[in-house]
Design an enzyme around this catalytic site. Structure first.
Site, PDB file in Angstrom:
ATOM      1  CG  HIS A 123      -1.892   0.978   1.427  1.00  0.00           C
ATOM      2  ND1 HIS A 123      -1.645   2.256   1.865  1.00  0.00           N
ATOM      3  CD2 HIS A 123      -3.222   0.916   1.196  1.00  0.00           C
ATOM      4  CE1 HIS A 123      -2.783   2.930   1.907  1.00  0.00           C
ATOM      5  NE2 HIS A 123      -3.753   2.137   1.498  1.00  0.00           N
ATOM      6  CG  ASP A 200       0.514  -2.562   6.265  1.00  0.00           C
ATOM      7  OD1 ASP A 200      -0.442  -2.691   7.042  1.00  0.00           O
ATOM      8  OD2 ASP A 200       0.453  -1.888   5.211  1.00  0.00           O
ATOM      9  CD  GLN A 203      -6.934  -4.422   4.095  1.00  0.00           C
ATOM     10  OE1 GLN A 203      -7.877  -5.136   4.439  1.00  0.00           O
ATOM     11  NE2 GLN A 203      -7.100  -3.172   3.714  1.00  0.00           N
ATOM     12  CE  LYS A 226      -7.234  -0.062   6.282  1.00  0.00           C
ATOM     13  NZ  LYS A 226      -7.974   0.338   5.085  1.00  0.00           N
ATOM     14  CB  CYS A 364      -3.801   3.370  -1.490  1.00  0.00           C
ATOM     15  SG  CYS A 364      -4.976   4.661  -1.181  1.00  0.00           S
TER      16      CYS A 364
HETATM   17  N1  PMP Z   1      -1.776  -0.820   4.646  1.00  0.00           N
HETATM   18  C1  PMP Z   1      -2.731  -1.542   4.047  1.00  0.00           C
HETATM   19  C2  PMP Z   1      -2.406  -2.919   3.554  1.00  0.00           C
HETATM   20  C3  PMP Z   1      -3.998  -0.993   3.888  1.00  0.00           C
HETATM   21  O1  PMP Z   1      -4.954  -1.697   3.268  1.00  0.00           O
HETATM   22  C4  PMP Z   1      -4.271   0.310   4.377  1.00  0.00           C
HETATM   23  C5  PMP Z   1      -5.625   0.944   4.218  1.00  0.00           C
HETATM   24  N2  PMP Z   1      -6.237   0.758   2.992  1.00  0.00           N
HETATM   25  C6  PMP Z   1      -3.247   0.996   5.003  1.00  0.00           C
HETATM   26  C7  PMP Z   1      -2.013   0.397   5.127  1.00  0.00           C
HETATM   27  C8  PMP Z   1      -3.426   2.373   5.536  1.00  0.00           C
HETATM   28  O2  PMP Z   1      -4.319   2.386   6.610  1.00  0.00           O
HETATM   29  P1  PMP Z   1      -4.839   3.759   7.222  1.00  0.00           P
HETATM   30  O3  PMP Z   1      -5.355   4.563   6.059  1.00  0.00           O
HETATM   31  O4  PMP Z   1      -5.909   3.343   8.157  1.00  0.00           O
HETATM   32  O5  PMP Z   1      -3.696   4.428   7.878  1.00  0.00           O
END
Ligand code: PMP
Length: 405
Positions: A123, A200, A203, A226, A364
């Protein structure tokens, strides 16, 4: 059926609303999840009975808020099986947690030419913070490639580890492909090279049991929103020795022990990394959300979602012209797809007209899209409150749109 999904759905008020005259089918859980009534009530409850700024006051409201805030820290610790509450830093999300590590780690551990290894399926929040450090510190960013199915090429990853590798930062689950990466194995390989690992887990934490001690990772990040908790709250787990070794990320209140104009000494971890007033109300409600998941049981959630994923995969693959992007053997409940001749944006908009919420675009993860040679996908991402009937609504909706085109 592993549990009563209709009873569970009744706990989430938003799931009974209509969109464009149709019962909502919410399949954008990888972007954010819905909240139980109890989580929403908790927010009101704290504001109406226990609102006082944390850690600073001797008065009752401040103490009540501090108790709730620190109780959530313990709930998070238990949820991911950290060894100590001192290893749980509250942030405003995964993004801030990774930026914190990038900034504090690179400024203290890296020099010009040192390397951080990521993967092709990250991401933006696990790419851009390292690029900022590339500009500031002169570090290099290495990228481990993936197979056409969307699986990490582990041999290639290991080959990219060099004497200059200072950190491996990898997503546990791809938010686009659903691929579950073998993070335990990555940590083992990294250990052999003496390299720390950041996971990270944005997910993965919502869908499977994540045990930081079993994984033996150095850093792990995730977002409350999430995991059925409020927005604006996240977690950085880090081994205590790292938190003690790394310099603060931001300066301000809470993170200090003593301040003079000449010199400041810092508070102990985790407070050293929690400058300013935290979202203690959201954090209290986050604890409520995690307790709800624990009561249902992550193992049951995982089993149910796997069944839903298999059903959705089968239903979608039966649609002429539909291609699934991301066919890893180990997948979480995310299905990205494209339908021949229909732009994802058009398909997403038409589905919204039927009350079905899916996400369209690059999610993203633009570099991943470049790797795959596509501009974007449609993505349906499932939670344990979704049903087979909702999968049918999605599939039937796409079938109708395909016929229209
Ligand atoms: N890493 C991953 C794999 C994600 O899916 C996301 C959110 N789509 C993020 C990081 C970022 O999370 P946040 O916007 O809640 O900071």
């Amino acid at each position: 059926m592993f549990f009563d999904v209709h009873k569970i759905r009744a706990d989430f008020p938003i799931l009974s609303r209509e969109v464009h005259g149709h019962p909502l089918v919410y399949l954008d859980n990888a972007a954010t999840t819905q909240k139980t009534r109890r989580v929403l009530e908790k927010i009101t409850e704290v504001y109406t009975t226990a609102n006082g700024n944390v850690h600073r006051g001797v008065h009752s409201l401040s103490q009540a808020a501090t108790n709730l805030f620190e109780a959530s820290r313990e709930t998070v610790r238990r949820f991911i099986n950290a060894a100590s509450i001192n290893e749980i830093v509250f942030t405003k999300g995964t993004t801030e947690a990774i930026n914190l590590v990038a900034s504090s780690f690179c400024s203290s551990q890296c020099g010009e030419g040192d390397e951080v290894l990521i993967t092709a399926m990250e991401h933006h929040s696990n790419i851009v913070p390292w690029q900022l450090q590339r500009e500031r510190m002169g570090i290099q960013l290495k990228v481990a490639p993936i197979s056409p199915a969307g699986e990490l090429l582990m041999g290639e990853l290991e080959k990219l580890i060099s004497g200059k590798t200072k950190l491996i930062a990898v997503t546990h689950v791809s938010n686009v492909l659903g691929t579950i990466n073998p993070v335990g194995e990555i940590v083992k390989i990294a250990r052999q090279h003496g390299v720390p690992v950041l996971i990270d887990a944005a997910q993965s934490v919502p869908h499977t049991r994540v045990d930081v001690q079993a994984l033996d990772c150095d850093f792990l990040t995730f977002s409350a929103h999430k995991v059925y908790g409020p927005t604006g709250v996240g977690v950085l787990y880090a081994k205590e020795e790292w938190l003690n070794a790394l310099p603060p990320y931001q300066g301000g209140g809470e993170m200090i022990e003593s301040v003079t104009f000449e010199e400041t000494t810092y508070n102990r971890s985790p407070f050293k990394f929690e400058a300013g007033t935290p979202d203690y109300v959201g954090i209290a409600a986050f604890g409520t959300a995690l307790d709800y998941l624990t009561a249902i049981g992550l193992e049951r959630i995982e089993r149910y979602e796997k069944e839903l994923l298999d059903y959705a995969t089968e239903r979608l693959l039966a649609i002429p012209g539909l291609r699934i992007i991301g066919t890893a053997k180990e997948k979480s409940s995310v299905v990205s797809f494209l339908v021949e001749g229909i732009h994802p944006y058009d398909l997403g908009t038409l589905l919204d007209g039927m009350g079905i919420a899916v996400r369209t675009g690059h999610h993203c993860a633009e570099p991943l899209m470049h790797t795959l040679g596509i501009d974007g996908t449609l993505r349906a991402s499932f939670a344990f409150y979704n049903t087979r009937e909702e999968v049918d609504r999605l599939a039937e909706g796409i079938e109708r749109i395909v016929k229209m085109f």
